[in-house]
Structure formats: C-alpha cells, structure tokens
Scaffold this active site. Structure first.
Site, mmCIF file in Angstrom:
data_model
loop_
_atom_site.group_PDB
_atom_site.id
_atom_site.type_symbol
_atom_site.label_atom_id
_atom_site.label_comp_id
_atom_site.label_asym_id
_atom_site.label_seq_id
_atom_site.Cartn_x
_atom_site.Cartn_y
_atom_site.Cartn_z
ATOM 1 N N SER A 11 116.985 89.700 53.778
ATOM 2 C CA SER A 11 116.561 89.829 52.382
ATOM 3 C C SER A 11 115.189 90.528 52.264
ATOM 4 O O SER A 11 114.185 90.037 52.794
ATOM 5 C CB SER A 11 116.474 88.424 51.778
ATOM 6 O OG SER A 11 115.531 88.384 50.743
HETATM 7 N N1 LIG Z 1 113.220 88.407 42.379
HETATM 8 C C1 LIG Z 1 113.543 87.552 43.500
HETATM 9 C C2 LIG Z 1 114.839 88.028 44.135
HETATM 10 C C3 LIG Z 1 115.314 87.083 45.199
HETATM 11 C C4 LIG Z 1 116.747 87.314 45.539
HETATM 12 O O1 LIG Z 1 117.494 87.971 44.798
HETATM 13 N N2 LIG Z 1 117.173 86.745 46.649
HETATM 14 C C5 LIG Z 1 118.555 86.857 47.042
HETATM 15 C C6 LIG Z 1 118.634 87.399 48.478
HETATM 16 S S1 LIG Z 1 117.925 89.009 48.576
HETATM 17 C C7 LIG Z 1 119.163 85.461 47.024
HETATM 18 O O2 LIG Z 1 118.494 84.495 47.275
HETATM 19 N N3 LIG Z 1 120.443 85.341 46.711
HETATM 20 C C8 LIG Z 1 121.138 84.084 46.826
HETATM 21 C C9 LIG Z 1 121.502 83.456 45.529
HETATM 22 O O3 LIG Z 1 121.193 84.035 44.456
HETATM 23 O O4 LIG Z 1 122.115 82.372 45.567
HETATM 24 C C10 LIG Z 1 112.399 87.567 44.519
HETATM 25 O O5 LIG Z 1 111.675 88.567 44.577
HETATM 26 O O6 LIG Z 1 112.204 86.575 45.224
#
Ligand SMILES: N[C@@H](CCC(=O)N[C@@H](CS)C(=O)NCC(=O)O)C(=O)O
Length: 217
Positions: A11
């Site tokens: 990520s």
């Molecule tokens: N705007 C957030 C984006 C975080 C994000 O989208 N993380 C994704 C992985 S890249 C995630 O955790 N996805 C899992 C989910 O939504 O359950 C940040 O900068 O922390």
C-alpha cells in the site's frame, strides 16, 4: 508501550508512513493486515478505524488513520520542530498544500488507474488511463519548477507521501523521463534511510502490475 502500526506491504500510503518511521528511527510494532482477507473489517479493527483503512496507528489507545495525518502526527509528537514538518506556519503551509494536493488530486488520479489493474478488472492501460497518469505527473513536474523538493529546499513529509506512488508508477513501466524535474527529485529521494526497502517493494508492486497486463505500456 511502542506505537502499533497496522500496515500492508504494497500500500503506497502505508509505505509513506514506513518511510517516516525509518527516517526518524521511531520504535514501532508493525502488524501486517490483509485487507483482501477481510482483516480490516473485523469488529476489533472497525472499533479502531471505522473507515477500515491501513495505515492505522495505535499510540497507546490513540487511534489515527489517513497516512498524511499520521505523518504530521508522528513528527509533531515525537520530533517536534524537525525540518520534515517544521512548526513555522508558512513552511508548514507549503507542506500541507502538497499533502492536500496529493490526497485530493494526485493519489486518487493514480490509484483510480491502478486499482482496476490490481483487482484484475482491467488488463490493459488504455490511452485515456495513460493520459490521466501523465497529466497528474505533469502537474507534479510543474510543482518542482522552483524547488528541488515539493515544499521547498528541504525534504519533508510531503515528499514521503508522494514517493511510494511515484516509485510504483516508475516500476510499473510509466516513463518518467518526460518529467526531468520529477526524475531528478526521485533520484534525490535516495537520501532517505528507508529508500532501499521502499524501492524493493516498488519493484514488487511494479512487477505485479505488469503481470496483470496483457499488453505492455
Ligand atoms: N487516504 C487513505 C487511503 C488508505 C487506503 O485506501 N488504504 C487501502 C490500501 S492502499 C486500504 O486500507 N484498503 C482496505 C479497506 O478499505 O478495507 C490514506 O492515505 O491512508
């Protein structure tokens, strides 16, 4: 008790936080979370972060998510006044400006292109997708018109927020040579303590993207 960081290897936002942790040599307990296996949707995780995203930190019962907010919090709390996120309002404002641009424009534009590939929903990068990425990179190129770093003459958390996304694009086969200032910036990022590890992950992420495509870029 050390901070716990909930993270995943590939990520980009989580990698930005890892870069800062390495740079500041913070003592952090790392917990890998597999979002695809539902580990961000468990009751325990949702109580901590109802938006079920990684990175998330638990600083002795203080839960924080959103990578850019975490970057600011860690410097503010553990290295207040550090050049990575200075306390001088105008210097900080320039950093915040880049973080907001990343959060509201750059990252969504890039991830909107890469996510369908990661998920196997797209097998080719269409000319439209390529144009979106190049337009986003061209904006960054312009942001570097007066400075070597995104918020001035010193590396800051703004550069750390952007690096993993740009490294992933570079290793996925997007041509950065069209953006000479950005390319020079990318090279300058080698000064970060976490750069070698970040590069190794970017290589893996890029290989993964390319493996999902039926046609090269
Ligand atoms: N705007 C957030 C984006 C975080 C994000 O989208 N993380 C994704 C992985 S890249 C995630 O955790 N996805 C899992 C989910 O939504 O359950 C940040 O900068 O922390």
């Amino acid at each position: 008790m050390p901070i716990t960081l909930y993270t995943s290897t590939m990520s980009p936002p989580a990698r930005a936080v890892q870069l800062l942790i390495k740079e500041l040599e913070l003592k952090v307990k790392v917990k890998l979370v597999d979002a695809r296996a539902g580990e961000t949707r468990t009751e325990e995780f949702l109580r901590m972060n109802p938006q079920h995203t990684i990175p998330t930190i638990d600083d002795n019962g203080f839960y924080l998510w959103e990578s850019r907010a975490i970057l600011a919090y860690l410097v503010e709390t553990y290295r207040q006044g550090h050049d990575l996120y200075p306390t001088i309002p105008k210097e900080r404002a320039l950093i915040n400006r880049v973080l907001h641009h990343d959060s509201s424009a750059f990252y969504p534009q890039i991830i909107g292109t890469l996510y369908p590939i990661f998920r196997g929903e797209a097998k080719v990068i269409t000319p439209e997708m390529k144009a979106t990425v190049e337009k986003a990179l061209a904006t960054l190129e312009l942001l570097l018109i007066r400075n070597d770093w995104f918020a001035g003459e010193k590396i800051t958390i703004a550069d750390m927020a952007l690096l993993p996304t740009i490294a992933t694009l570079a290793h996925s086969g997007f041509d950065l040579t069209k953006f000479p200032r950005l390319l020079a910036w990318y090279d300058n990022c080698k000064e970060l303590k976490g750069y070698p590890e970040e590069q190794a992950i970017a290589v893996q992420a890029g290989q993964f993207v390319r493996s999902m495509l039926t046609e090269g870029l």
